[in-house]
Design a protein around this motif. Structure first.
Motif, mmCIF file in Angstrom:
data_model
loop_
_atom_site.group_PDB
_atom_site.id
_atom_site.type_symbol
_atom_site.label_atom_id
_atom_site.label_comp_id
_atom_site.label_asym_id
_atom_site.label_seq_id
_atom_site.Cartn_x
_atom_site.Cartn_y
_atom_site.Cartn_z
ATOM 1 N N LEU A 112 -92.892 48.231 75.164
ATOM 2 C CA LEU A 112 -92.092 47.141 75.296
ATOM 3 C C LEU A 112 -92.646 46.364 76.606
ATOM 4 C CD1 LEU A 112 -88.436 48.214 74.558
ATOM 5 C CD2 LEU A 112 -89.552 46.787 73.305
ATOM 6 N N HIS A 113 -92.772 44.992 76.695
ATOM 7 C CA HIS A 113 -93.429 44.423 77.950
ATOM 8 C C HIS A 113 -92.259 44.810 79.148
ATOM 9 C CE1 HIS A 113 -95.396 41.614 80.023
ATOM 10 N NE2 HIS A 113 -95.954 41.195 79.058
ATOM 11 N N PRO A 114 -92.797 45.054 80.012
ATOM 12 C CA PRO A 114 -92.270 45.614 81.324
ATOM 13 C C PRO A 114 -91.382 44.260 81.906
ATOM 14 C CG PRO A 114 -94.289 45.867 81.611
ATOM 15 C CD PRO A 114 -94.278 45.430 80.365
ATOM 16 N N TYR A 115 -91.961 43.008 81.795
ATOM 17 C CA TYR A 115 -91.880 41.948 82.584
ATOM 18 C C TYR A 115 -90.608 40.795 81.785
ATOM 19 C CZ TYR A 115 -95.409 43.240 85.399
ATOM 20 O OH TYR A 115 -96.559 44.128 86.272
ATOM 21 N N PHE A 116 -90.418 41.265 80.618
ATOM 22 C CA PHE A 116 -89.508 40.358 79.936
ATOM 23 C C PHE A 116 -88.169 41.076 79.478
ATOM 24 C CE2 PHE A 116 -93.775 38.473 78.288
ATOM 25 C CZ PHE A 116 -93.760 37.556 79.212
ATOM 26 N N LYS A 120 -85.177 38.659 75.197
ATOM 27 C CA LYS A 120 -86.249 37.563 74.998
ATOM 28 C C LYS A 120 -87.178 38.412 73.809
ATOM 29 C CE LYS A 120 -89.933 35.571 77.154
ATOM 30 N NZ LYS A 120 -90.355 34.381 76.437
ATOM 31 N N GLN A 121 -87.551 39.512 74.288
ATOM 32 C CA GLN A 121 -88.679 40.194 73.255
ATOM 33 C C GLN A 121 -88.207 40.261 71.698
ATOM 34 O OE1 GLN A 121 -90.965 43.666 74.859
ATOM 35 N NE2 GLN A 121 -89.901 43.345 76.798
ATOM 36 N N LEU A 122 -86.730 40.464 71.701
ATOM 37 C CA LEU A 122 -86.272 40.207 70.529
ATOM 38 C C LEU A 122 -86.104 39.079 69.587
ATOM 39 C CD1 LEU A 122 -83.197 42.997 71.120
ATOM 40 C CD2 LEU A 122 -85.182 43.065 69.243
ATOM 41 N N GLU A 124 -87.716 36.662 70.511
ATOM 42 C CA GLU A 124 -89.346 36.061 70.194
ATOM 43 C C GLU A 124 -89.696 36.814 68.678
ATOM 44 O OE1 GLU A 124 -92.817 36.339 73.449
ATOM 45 O OE2 GLU A 124 -92.108 38.113 72.533
ATOM 46 N N ALA A 125 -89.379 37.948 68.455
ATOM 47 C CA ALA A 125 -89.774 38.414 67.205
ATOM 48 C C ALA A 125 -89.222 37.759 65.975
ATOM 49 C CB ALA A 125 -89.472 39.898 67.016
ATOM 50 N N ALA A 128 -90.540 33.863 65.707
ATOM 51 C CA ALA A 128 -91.970 33.916 65.169
ATOM 52 C C ALA A 128 -92.096 33.606 63.689
ATOM 53 C CB ALA A 128 -92.638 35.465 65.566
ATOM 54 N N TYR A 161 -83.858 44.585 81.455
ATOM 55 C CA TYR A 161 -85.246 44.971 81.321
ATOM 56 C C TYR A 161 -85.362 46.359 80.702
ATOM 57 C CZ TYR A 161 -86.119 40.668 84.140
ATOM 58 O OH TYR A 161 -86.294 39.533 84.425
ATOM 59 N N MET A 177 -85.854 45.663 67.101
ATOM 60 C CA MET A 177 -86.709 44.676 67.069
ATOM 61 C C MET A 177 -87.955 44.835 65.995
ATOM 62 S SD MET A 177 -89.119 43.926 70.395
ATOM 63 C CE MET A 177 -90.355 44.838 70.243
ATOM 64 N N TYR C 236 -97.718 47.428 74.887
ATOM 65 C CA TYR C 236 -96.927 46.112 74.407
ATOM 66 C C TYR C 236 -97.551 44.957 73.898
ATOM 67 C CZ TYR C 236 -98.219 45.148 79.562
ATOM 68 O OH TYR C 236 -98.913 44.819 80.616
ATOM 69 N N LYS C 243 -95.563 42.067 66.171
ATOM 70 C CA LYS C 243 -94.144 41.205 65.899
ATOM 71 C C LYS C 243 -94.728 39.954 65.198
ATOM 72 C CE LYS C 243 -92.371 40.923 70.154
ATOM 73 N NZ LYS C 243 -91.636 40.874 71.334
ATOM 74 N N LEU C 245 -96.631 37.537 66.724
ATOM 75 C CA LEU C 245 -96.819 36.220 67.497
ATOM 76 C C LEU C 245 -98.412 35.605 67.249
ATOM 77 C CD1 LEU C 245 -94.932 38.008 70.861
ATOM 78 C CD2 LEU C 245 -94.008 36.555 68.894
ATOM 79 N N ARG C 257 -98.962 37.310 81.872
ATOM 80 C CA ARG C 257 -97.656 37.718 82.645
ATOM 81 C C ARG C 257 -98.284 39.238 83.403
ATOM 82 N NH1 ARG C 257 -92.141 36.995 83.374
ATOM 83 N NH2 ARG C 257 -91.989 37.965 85.376
ATOM 84 N N ILE C 331 -91.728 39.136 90.132
ATOM 85 C CA ILE C 331 -92.507 39.147 88.909
ATOM 86 C C ILE C 331 -92.025 40.364 88.081
ATOM 87 C CG2 ILE C 331 -94.744 39.105 88.173
ATOM 88 C CD1 ILE C 331 -95.744 37.536 90.464
ATOM 89 N N PRO C 333 -89.806 43.020 87.303
ATOM 90 C CA PRO C 333 -88.485 43.620 87.367
ATOM 91 C C PRO C 333 -88.219 44.969 87.609
ATOM 92 C CG PRO C 333 -89.111 42.766 85.015
ATOM 93 C CD PRO C 333 -90.195 42.676 85.929
ATOM 94 N N ARG C 334 -89.202 45.607 87.508
ATOM 95 C CA ARG C 334 -89.076 47.293 87.830
ATOM 96 C C ARG C 334 -89.353 47.666 89.201
ATOM 97 N NH1 ARG C 334 -93.984 48.842 84.072
ATOM 98 N NH2 ARG C 334 -95.036 47.386 85.133
#
Lengths: 359, 425, 338, 581
Positions: A112-116, A120-122, A124-125, A128, A161, A177, C236, C243, C245, C257, C331, C333-334
């Motif tokens: 999973l993207h750590p920053y989103f 949002k990640q769901l 987005e899928a 798409a 997150y 997802m 990821y 997915k 994209l 990002r 930037i 969140p962790r």
């Protein structure tokens, strides 16, 4: 949404036929997968078992078209819902990915993207493959899916997150997802490997429930024979990029006919097995895909080559032939009567109790 | 040399005898080993405890984000753990991630300074020793790490890695280090000629063997193996487990075997402790834990393990399903830590913490309703001992009794659940 | 988070004090006699003593340092000679706290000098930063997504060639040829926005900022390339592709990002340390920014200005570090700053 | 910047170069003003400065070119040097704010001037005797008015203690101290009398060349804060009244200035309506500015500069560009100083002198457009100049003679010496040339190129240097500003410092000659004493002259009347220069 399902009836949803995947590198050609064939029906689960480097994940990447197109040579055929997908363009593959065919990856924290935010990640899928859907629709759908996979307070967690979830919850998010677009085929690559046993049980339960609900085909890639035993309808054991044994799970685990499968069974302790039974490891190390052993790839590690006349094992690749237990059970071994060897030599060592029960 | 190092004379002499005496011993004995018919290690109560851990605690402070960074709480990673490890025996420590099993291992090797409790080793409390005082003791307790990739310095040769402890502790004359290293490599099944190779030239299983060789270099009395095989491929795991078993037998090393894989722990250790949120919830010999588990958590763990034999019947077994996740160790549930996920929890569980009660000769469990699966008693079995009523409120009529087995080891008398009486061997 | 910022600032203040002390110590350990310069060429030993006293350099340096700190805290009046201040009150210059010092050579407070120079260097730095970031990130991504191809090699090789040229040579080339000889752009002269408008400000900054940007460009191209490649190999990214994209989304949203985090760190720290690069650029293009001020102060042994700049630079570096940390937490969140 | 100050600051008000201009004009333009149209009033002149100036305060100005050009524009003096190209006439002051060039008493220890009527500050107020006195008094506040020439400190007849004036300047003076000072410079209406404690025969030259005795309006004075403020009394004033150190300033016509009080033909034509001064303080300023002048576009057509054409750019000066080019002698002399403490053997010093290869040094520095061989420390156009007999003769270095001298010296050979100099590529080459000849003669030379701290290092008495490269230009056209500041051990040498006497040279015989010169009541006597002092220096080989520097100037094509004069220190004579309309 057009689905490739128009063009096929009742046959297996996924048919992989004589698939070979090769990566030319500066050190030589890596034969990641050789002449691999298998199929999965809707509502059924195929377990692919093997160690690292056995090629068990490679074919699934090819099904999704996620292999590096510039450095991969593919041959054979992959039919999804009757449609040949090998040779399709990137855009066509993109339309397929996450839509009809979805994937659940091993380490959800990394996958999973750590920053989103997971919401949002769901969405987005979803978006798409539903370009006309509104953002609100997508969010509704995402929360619905989170709820479905058993995440408490999905509307709140939606904004969190990935790192704010526990390992099990993260894997649930991954599953939500993957299933958000109602895929017909789900490829789960070691979906529970990083999880604790109780959580693993939860996730497997969830997957099974979902499969019943959506009647999807599942490919479960794992190294854990226990998971396969409880979850898969069919099993394919891979070694050195080839299927060495495949068939119904029961046949493979109860009456295995390939020494590598025996090795796998004997090298893991069982919670109920006799503790006096010594673990019988497979000697040596898995082979390099750059330079596979001649003949049967397993022969350098196989303790039973002596029972095969001549040096057949090291010179000739055994074909994948029907086994004794049933017509759907195939194995790749030169042994004349592998079942006898198993019963007389292997079983007494690893599970004497089983032997008695059988008798 | 400090005063401390000359203290434990017998042990020192013994070691001298081993290292200076016959250099061939280990190599020779390895050959003996190979032919040795295999049998699982059994719990042997006649062995003396080599390591006694009493009420060990490790509380990591949680700092506030304010200006002064006050300590606002503690992560109670290990919260009162007691056990005995007997000479040449093996204690398995199982539990899910975050239960404190690895922290316990690190406390025993003193990679952390314990908050409370004692670690008694050869008459000395390791928990109270300063790092300086500890140095001569370190060689007695060694550690094998999980990740064979990151725990070996990639810039050092295998010989340097394995030989370093001997050089640092000066246990072997400089000239003999290489010879000793080669012996050790042979013991762990590596080619002794490969001492000048680098770790990246080895596979994962071989690297773990290097780690094991390093941990053996000082001839420790105790080995803490923290998930020694979980990073390895299935077929390789068995190789390493077998090696560890051989080593244990050959050198009589006591193992603290930490793993999350119940089957492997069962295979390796005759005695097993199950941990949950920093506490031991059940401890006992192999039979007691795997065949006769009395703690609902142990029962859930065992039932969650996928079973190959299920292939015969197909589909999934009935199991005890645990809901939700492990709570945060910063703020664990009151009373019994497990009650929030426990299928048989009752009111008393949130009020009174269940003591680790000895219920059989070698079996202790911390549960108010300790019982076999599906036979949970109506009333808490612990209430009379604790002097409380069945809801956990103090019972003016009853007075707290001595808790059987309240110590690191096993007592001669125990509480017989079946009869609600004191039992005896 | 504010507690964190305050705590870091407090540590920063201590650091800066130490920094000023070191600057004082180094200054007085150097063989250069500041009075000699101020006194002029026909200066006898006695006159030099008078000058030294006038400059305040006659006292032990710790005393001078303490005075300096006092100025920082509560401000100071110049000249330091109380008698002189009493005799000619109209000549007194008050330097309000935080007083960075007073340059006797320029008869100005360092605060004023810095106030004049800072906008120039800041303008230069900002335009350069924008240039190298845009250039570095775009070329870096271009190289990353065409990894191993001719484009990749071209971009990496090209930036390396630029990097190989000393900044000084690039500056002189741009000035002598692009501006003077070919007249492609007018001779750069710093113009304030208030004076000439945004365009005049920017067009005059073009060449010097380009010089400065080229100094960093190669590094950022290579960094961006490496970071994007690294994040492209992350799990990821595979998930994002799985997915379904679009690859544009995958590269520019998901991969970039993640690559941003280390880039922001580098950018923040580079931005803070720009002063070094600015010295060369400002000197060639005659931009009277902090870099030029530093060189001039060093050449004329103007301690007050030197210490003031050291202080300012230290502050900028410390603030940049805090900003980077806070930004990092924003930037990623962790990450939590605490 | 340190070295820049020395280089350029040393160029103050040099002696007339008019004669030598004709003789040594080099290639191209013998007549520097040739080809330019006749000047007329109006237009805007651009003056491109290659370095910032140090101050705008008259009592602090020490830059030669600034003293000369601001005398023509902003600050008039009591007297001033005329724009005459004749060496003699150009070096003889004429009246400016005063009615004549002053009347000395018998031993020249007192000078009397009368201030003209109608001379005004830019604010319209009259320039008074008190303004002159106040200006001179500011020099004494050398803790406030730092920098700038301060010869008046030792001459003005104020009470002294330990050889130092007790008067602390106007800001801190007690009424008594101020009263004492007011006696030293006495005002009587328009009449001003300067009383010195010893004869000062060339005072008018100092007053013309320096601004230390210029008037300053007390009400305008803000002490240190006045450093960049300008209250003009010349034909121009500074727009805004404040000079920007980094940018420069714009001079516009001063309405309060009355041409009738002046002598424009002799002192300042003031042709342009506006003079825009812009500073380029970069290291490459001279290159950039001269590139622009070669390109000759836009405002640069109306531009002159203080940035000399670098030797490396001289080959670009051809064709049409050459018509805008001048090559002139400067007031600088480059010389070597011998460390009197380490090089004690006279034969060794002699040997070094005779084997010094001046021709190669000039060649390395850029050739005959950059310098001509010098025969003395004193610039050839200084009144009373004579070739120092010690340095006459061969400029290529006589290796054989030196060998012989070294052998006679009895020293162990090769004789080791360390040669220190301010590091630069051309200096490296030039010093290399010296090294070659010296080593051929029997020296072992260590080259010691130093950075910014060069002058600080060579001022120290305990330095390792045996031979040092230096440069000097006189402050006003008198040898009094050459020999005394450079070799008089009494003000220079102390235990910790040798100051400008880099070689720590000490000679009582030489010092005696300097005292004779200082106390001379007429210029001829002074000149004679100084000539003799230079001979002593030559005999002792206290220094070895190398070359007289030459300046190379470019200008824009629309510049008229471009010339240099003795008064302009060989910089553009701004009083003559105009632009085409």
């Amino acid at each position: 949404m057009t689905s490739p399902s128009n063009s096929f009836d009742d046959g297996p949803f996924l048919v992989v036929d004589d698939l070979s995947v090769r990566f030319p590198t500066s050190d030589g050609v890596v034969s990641a997968v050789s002449n691999l064939s298998y199929e999965v029906e809707l509502g059924k689960t195929l377990g692919i078992v093997g160690e690292s480097g056995s090629g068990k994940s490679v074919s699934s990447m090819a099904i999704l078209g996620l292999h590096d197109r510039r450095s991969t040579e593919l041959s054979g055929s992959i039919r999804v819902g009757g449609d040949e997908i090998l040779g399709k363009g990137e855009e066509a593959m993109r339309a397929l990915r996450g839509n009809d065919v979805a994937m659940i990856f091993q380490d959800a924290l990394a996958a999973l993207h750590p920053y989103f935010r997971i919401g949002k990640q769901l969405t987005e899928a979803y978006l798409a493959h539903h370009p006309s859907a509104s953002k609100r629709d997508a969010e509704k759908r995402a929360i619905e899916m989170l709820d479905r996979v058993g995440i408490p307070q999905p509307d709140m967690r939606f904004k969190d997150y990935p790192h704010q979830f526990s390992g099990g919850m993260r894997q649930r998010v991954m599953i939500a997802m993957a299933l958000i677009n109602d895929p017909k085929l789900v490829i789960a690559d070691e979906p529970t490997t990083a999880l604790d046993v109780t959580v693993q049980a939860q996730i497997l339960d969830l997957l099974q429930d979902l499969q019943r609900e959506f009647n999807s085909a599942i490919i479960l890639i794992t190294h854990d024979l226990g998971v396969v035993a409880e979850f898969a309808d069919d099993v394919m054991v891979m070694y050195g990029g080839r299927a060495v044994e495949k068939g119904p799970a029961k046949d493979i685990l109860v009456r295995p006919e390939m020494p590598y499968t025996w090795g796998l069974l004997s090298s893991i302790p069982d919670v109920e097995a006799d503790t006096n039974a010594k673990l019988i490891p497979i000697a040596g190390n898995p082979p390099s895909l750059l330079n596979l052993p001649s003949g049967c790839s397993f022969h350098p590690r196989c303790p039973h080559t002596g029972k095969v006349p001549g040096n057949l094992c090291s010179t000739e690749l055994p074909e994948l032939l029907p086994a004794r237990s049933g017509p759907t059970h195939f194995k790749r071994c030169h042994l004349a009567d592998p079942e006898a060897v198993y019963r007389e030599e292997v079983l007494p060592e690893i599970a004497p109790d089983l032997l008695e029960e059988d008798r | 040399m400090t005063d401390q190092s000359t203290g434990g004379l017998p042990a020192e002499e013994q070691r001298e005898a081993v290292s200076n005496g016959e250099a061939k011993t280990s190599a020779e004995s390895l050959e003996n080993l190979i032919d040795d018919s295999h049998s699982a290690a059994m719990f042997d109560p006649s062995k003396k405890p080599v390591l006694t851990v009493t009420d060990l605690k490790m509380h990591f402070p949680v700092k506030s984000s304010g200006l002064l960074r006050r300590t606002v709480g503690h992560v109670k990673a290990v919260d009162g753990v007691s056990f005995e490890l007997r000479e040449g025996q093996s204690l398995g420590l199982v539990g899910e991630s975050g239960c404190g099993k690895s922290t316990t291992g690190r406390l025993i090797t003193r990679l952390y300074d314990p908050t409370e409790g004692s670690i008694e080793f050869e008459g000395r409390d390791l928990a109270k020793l300063s790092q300086r005082q500890l140095k001569p003791r370190r060689r007695d307790i060694q550690m094998i790490f999980q990740d064979p990739y990151s725990s070996l310095n990639p810039r050092h040769t295998v010989g340097a890695i394995v030989g370093a402890p001997m050089v640092i502790h000066g246990t072997v004359p400089k000239k003999q280090v290489l010879k000793k290293v080669q012996e050790l490599l042979e013991v762990v099944g590596l080619n002794p000629e490969h001492y000048n190779r680098y770790p990246n030239e080895f596979s994962g299983g071989q690297r773990q063997r290097i780690g094991i060789a390093r941990s053996l270099a000082l001839q420790p009395k105790v080995l803490v193996a923290d998930e020694p095989v979980s990073a390895l491929d299935v077929s390789i795991q068995a190789q390493v487990i077998n090696l560890l078993q051989d080593i244990q037998k050959e050198f009589g090393i006591a193992f603290l075997f930490i793993a999350h894989d119940l089957a492997i722990v069962r295979h390796f250790s005759p005695e097993i402790a199950v941990m949950y949120l920093g506490k031991i919830v059940e401890i006992g010999d192999r039979e007691s834990i795997y065949k006769n588990a009395h703690h609902p958590y142990t029962q859930a763990l065992l039932s969650a393990v996928p079973d190959i034999k299920q292939a015969q019947t197909g589909g999934r077994r009935e199991r005890i399903r645990l809901e939700g996740d492990v709570p945060s160790p910063v703020n664990p549930p009151s009373g019994c830590h497990f009650r929030t996920r426990c299928p048989i929890a009752k009111e008393i569980c949130s009020v009174v913490e269940p003591p680790l009660l000895q219920i059989d000769q070698r079996h202790k469990v911390a549960c108010h309703f300790a019982s076999e699966v599906g036979h949970a008693p109506e009333r808490p079995v612990t209430a009379p001992l604790l002097g409380v009523d069945e809801y956990g409120a103090p019972d003016p009529g009853a007075s707290p009794a001595e808790i059987p087995g309240d110590g690191p080891g096993y007592a001669d008398t125990w509480y017989d659940l079946a009869n609600n009486t004191r039992g005896r061997a | 988070m504010w507690a964190y910022v305050v705590r870091r600032c407090l540590v920063g203040v201590a650091l800066i004090m130490a920094l000023t002390l070191i600057t004082f110590a180094l200054f007085f350990a150097s063989p250069v006699d500041p009075a000699r310069f101020a006194c002029g060429k026909n200066c006898s030993a006695e006159q030099r003593d008078v000058t030294r006293a006038a400059l305040g350099y006659d006292k032990p340096f710790v005393v001078q340092w303490a005075g300096y700190l006092k100025g920082l805290a509560v401000g100071r009046d110049f000249p330091l000679d109380a008698e002189q201040r009493a005799a000619a009150p109209d000549q007194v210059t008050h330097c309000a706290a935080p007083c960075l010092g007073y340059s006797h050579l320029d008869s100005k407070t360092v605060n004023e000098m810095v106030a004049d120079a800072l906008p120039i260097t800041a303008s230069l730095a900002i335009v350069a930063l924008v240039m190298w970031l845009i250039g570095g990130v775009l070329f870096g991504i271009l190289a990353a997504i065409h990894q191993g191809s001719l484009i990749d090699r071209g971009v990496v090789g090209g930036t390396l060639v630029i990097y190989a040229f000393p900044s000084f040579a690039i500056a002189v080339f741009l000035l002598q040829y692009v501006a003077v000889k070919w007249g492609i752009v007018p001779l750069p002269r710093y113009t304030e926005i208030a004076d000439g408008g945004l365009w005049a400000w920017f067009s005059n900054l073009l060449l010097p900022a380009l010089t400065l940007a080229l100094l960093y460009l190669a590094g950022y191209v290579r960094m961006t390339r490496a970071f994007v490649l690294e994040s492209l190999s992350e799990d990821y990214i595979r998930t994002a592709k799985a997915k379904g994209l679009k690859s544009r989304t995958v590269v520019f949203k998901h991969a970039l990002r993640a690559a941003l985090t280390p880039l922001v760190t580098m950018t923040g720290l580079d931005f803070a340390s720009l002063l070094g690069g600015a010295i060369i650029t400002e000197r060639v293009f005659t931009y009277h920014g902090l870099g030029m001020l530093t060189v001039d102060a060093n050449n004329s042994s103007d301690l007050a200005v030197l210490v003031g700049i050291v202080l300012l630079a230290g502050m900028i570096v410390i603030i940049a570090n805090i900003v980077v940390d806070v930004l990092y937490a924003y930037i990623d969140p962790r990450v939590k700053v605490a | 910047m340190r070295s820049k100050l020395r280089r350029i600051g040393a160029a103050a008000a040099a002696a007339g170069l008019g004669l030598s201009l004709a003789a040594c004009g080099g290639s191209g333009s013998d007549d520097a003003s040739g080809g330019d149209a006749e000047g007329s009033k109006g237009g805007t002149l651009h003056y491109l400065l290659n370095a910032p100036i140090e101050s705008a305060d008259p009592q602090r100005v020490y830059y030669g070119f600034q003293l000369a050009s601001w005398r023509r524009t902003l600050y008039r003096g009591l007297v001033a040097f005329p724009m005459d190209k004749d060496e003699k006439a150009g070096n003889t002051p004429v009246a400016d704010l005063a009615t004549d060039t002053g009347t000395p008493n018998e031993d020249a220890s007192s000078w009397e001037f009368t201030i003209k009527d109608g001379v005004k500050w830019e604010d319209g107020s009259d320039i008074t005797c008190e303004d002159f006195r106040y200006g001179a008094s500011r020099v004494f506040a050398n803790d406030v008015i730092t920098g700038g020439p301060n010869y008046t400190l030792s001459y003005l007849d104020v009470p002294q203690k330990d050889g130092k004036p007790t008067y602390p300047g106007p800001y801190k003076a007690t009424p008594e101290q101020q009263a004492e000072f007011d006696k030293a410079i006495a005002c009587d209406g328009n009449k001003i009398t300067y009383n010195f404690n010893k004869p000062w025969a060339d005072f008018p030259l100092a007053a013309a060349g320096m601004m230390m005795t210029d008037p300053y309006k007390e009400s305008f004075d803000e002490g240190p804060k006045s450093e960049w403020k300008v209250l003009a009394n010349g034909p121009y004033k500074l727009e805004g009244g404040v000079w920007d150190k980094n940018k420069g300033g714009t001079m516009v016509r001063n309405e309060a200035y009355d041409e009738k009080t002046d002598d424009p033909e002799k002192l300042r034509l003031a042709l342009p309506d506006e003079i825009v001064w812009s500073v380029d303080g970069s290291d490459e300023a001279s290159e950039i500015i001269n590139q622009r002048l070669i390109a000759d576009s836009g405002d640069d057509q109306y531009a002159i500069t203080t940035g000399r054409v670098p030797a490396t750019m001289l080959q670009q000066v051809t064709g049409a560009v050459e018509e805008r080019y001048s090559n002139v002698l400067s007031p600088y002399v480059r010389y070597l100083v011998l460390n009197a403490k380490s090089m004690t053997n006279p034969k060794v010093r002699e040997a070094l002198k005779v084997s010094t290869d001046i021709d190669s040094v000039i060649k390395a520095q850029g050739g005959d457009k950059i310098g001509v061989p010098a025969e003395s420390l004193v610039n050839p156009v200084t009144p009373g100049y004579q070739d120092n007999p010690a340095f006459e003769g061969d400029n290529a270095g006589d290796v054989e003679a030196a060998k012989k001298l070294l052998e006679e010296s009895g020293e162990k050979l090769p004789y080791p010496i360390q040669l220190s100099y301010a590091k630069s590529p051309t200096n490296d080459a030039a010093m290399g040339a010296l090294q070659q000849k010296w080593e051929a003669a029997g020296f072992k030379v260590t080259l010691d190129g130093l950075g910014d701290t060069y002058y600080d290092v060579i001022s120290k008495p305990d330095k390792k240097s045996d031979v040092m490269l230096a440069g000097w230009g006189n402050d006003w056209p008198s040898m009094m500003t050459v020999m005394p500041p450079l070799f008089d051990s009494r003000p220079n040498v102390s235990a910790t410092d040798c100051n400008n006497d880099y070689g720590c040279y000490h000679s009582d015989e030489f010092n005696k000659k300097l005292d004779e010169a200082a106390n001379a009541s007429d210029l001829d006597a002074q000149i004679k004493a100084l000539q003799e002092s230079d001979e002593i220096l030559g005999k002792d080989v206290a220094y070895i002259p190398l070359y007289v520097e030459k300046f190379n100037w470019l200008r824009g094509s629309k510049v008229t009347g471009f010339d240099v004069t003795p008064a302009s220190s060989s910089y553009p004579e701004i009083g003559l220069i105009g632009v085409q309309n």
